[in-house]
Design a protein around this motif. Structure first.
Motif, PDB file in Angstrom:
ATOM      1  N   VAL A 134     107.502 -11.417 -88.080  1.00 56.16           N
ATOM      2  CA  VAL A 134     106.199 -11.930 -87.648  1.00 56.16           C
ATOM      3  C   VAL A 134     105.817 -13.102 -88.556  1.00 56.16           C
ATOM      4  O   VAL A 134     105.235 -12.920 -89.625  1.00 56.16           O
TER       5      VAL A 134
ATOM      6  N   GLU B  99     100.093 -11.768 -84.835  1.00 55.52           N
ATOM      7  CA  GLU B  99     100.205 -10.326 -85.041  1.00 55.52           C
ATOM      8  C   GLU B  99     101.057  -9.719 -83.942  1.00 55.52           C
ATOM      9  O   GLU B  99     100.961 -10.112 -82.771  1.00 55.52           O
TER      10      GLU B  99
ATOM     11  N   THR C  59     101.369  -5.413 -86.932  1.00 51.12           N
ATOM     12  CA  THR C  59     101.757  -6.088 -88.174  1.00 51.12           C
ATOM     13  C   THR C  59     101.241  -7.519 -88.169  1.00 51.12           C
ATOM     14  O   THR C  59     101.553  -8.294 -87.256  1.00 51.12           O
ATOM     15  N   ALA C  60     100.457  -7.862 -89.175  1.00 48.39           N
ATOM     16  CA  ALA C  60      99.943  -9.221 -89.298  1.00 48.39           C
ATOM     17  C   ALA C  60     101.026 -10.138 -89.836  1.00 48.39           C
ATOM     18  O   ALA C  60     101.786  -9.769 -90.738  1.00 48.39           O
ATOM     19  N   GLY C  61     101.094 -11.338 -89.281  1.00 48.59           N
ATOM     20  CA  GLY C  61     102.094 -12.298 -89.701  1.00 48.59           C
ATOM     21  C   GLY C  61     101.769 -12.947 -91.031  1.00 48.59           C
ATOM     22  O   GLY C  61     100.681 -12.762 -91.589  1.00 48.59           O
TER      23      GLY C  61
ATOM     24  N   GLN D  75      98.046 -17.099 -90.414  1.00 51.41           N
ATOM     25  CA  GLN D  75      97.037 -16.995 -89.357  1.00 51.41           C
ATOM     26  C   GLN D  75      96.358 -18.353 -89.242  1.00 51.41           C
ATOM     27  O   GLN D  75      96.109 -19.015 -90.249  1.00 51.41           O
TER      28      GLN D  75
END
Length: 281
Positions: free
Chosen positions: A156, A160, A164-166, A169
């Motif tokens: 990622v 997201e 799971t957040a990359g 952003q």
């Protein structure tokens, strides 16, 4: 949830050279900028022949957008006139916001072996085109990975996926940038934000896309249809496959481009050219 985006169109990239003579495939070209807004360009470079990449990309300017360079193999050194320097290595990402403008170079730090990766150009909203430039190096271990189930791996890079957040952003364009690995026969329902323009680039193996299971082979870009009710796209790997999924919220703003300058009007582009010539970048 309906994962009913379909394969709208397959695109074959154009073999070309850029920089001081680097051989590459231009996958996303100018004629697709409106359809795939906010994305302006995607290049794929892949060669183990030194003559294809050694000259690199000497000093050149940018203004008005972001560049995202993702390395699969090789080593590339970045330097810019804001004092930033970094070494981009296998699995790493360089995220550069040109904003009001800078001059940088990207030069190979190897004399042989495979050099492979991608560079994506991501537009900036009109209100952000003249923000201060910034630069971020992300090494491979800084890119979050998730495995929703056996036989599926997802890096990622931005946005997201699967909770799971990359690593990155971004407001306004809200990019989703994934590197997905599917084992042969594996199926995956891949969420994509509604309203985002989206495409896949298959660089290994082959995929079946959507409810009608249309085939996307390696080396092709698959533009995905937009549907207000769609939650994403259903995929199946025809063989062991890897692909990029890239999506973003369209800016719906005018695009005025001259080479490395991307603004909203011709007058702004002419000013960028003059600023570069006068050393104000």
């Amino acid at each position: 949830m309906k994962f009913n985006r379909q394969l709208e169109r397959l695109v074959t990239g154009i073999n070309t050279q850029d920089g001081a003579g680097v051989s590459l495939v231009r996958v996303l070209t100018n004629d697709l900028q409106r359809r795939l807004d906010p994305f302006l360009m995607l290049d794929n470079f892949h060669s183990d022949k030194p003559e294809d990449y050694l000259a690199g990309f000497p000093d050149h300017p940018h203004r008005g957008f972001e560049t995202v360079t993702y390395m699969l193999a090789g080593r590339m050194r970045h330097r810019d006139n804001a004092g930033n320097e970094g070494l981009l290595q296998a699995g790493g990402v360089q995220w550069m916001t040109a904003g009001s403008g800078l001059v940088h170079s990207e030069l190979p730090e190897q004399e042989d072996g495979l050099m492979s990766g991608f560079q994506l150009w991501l537009n900036l909203a009109s209100g952000d085109k003249m923000i201060a430039p910034s630069y971020r190096d992300l090494q491979a271990e800084q890119i979050p990975q998730v495995s929703p189930r056996p036989g599926v791996k997802v890096k990622v890079i931005a946005g997201e996926a699967f909770g799971t957040a990359g690593a990155v952003q971004r407001p306004h364009t809200e990019p989703l940038y994934l590197d997905v690995q599917l084992d042969a026969g594996q199926q995956l329902d891949l969420p994509i934000p509604a309203g985002h323009n989206a495409f896949l680039y298959v660089y290994e193996g082959g995929l079946r896309i959507g409810e009608d299971s249309r085939s996307a082979p390696a080396g092709r870009m698959a533009i995905l249809s937009n549907a207000a009710e769609a939650a994403g796209v259903s995929l199946q790997a025809e063989s062991n496959s890897r692909f990029l999924l890239i999506a973003g919220r369209p800016l719906n703003e005018p695009i005025a481009q001259w080479g490395p300058f991307v603004m909203n009007t011709r007058e702004q582009v002419e000013q960028a050219i003059q600023d570069f010539r006068d050393g104000r970048m």
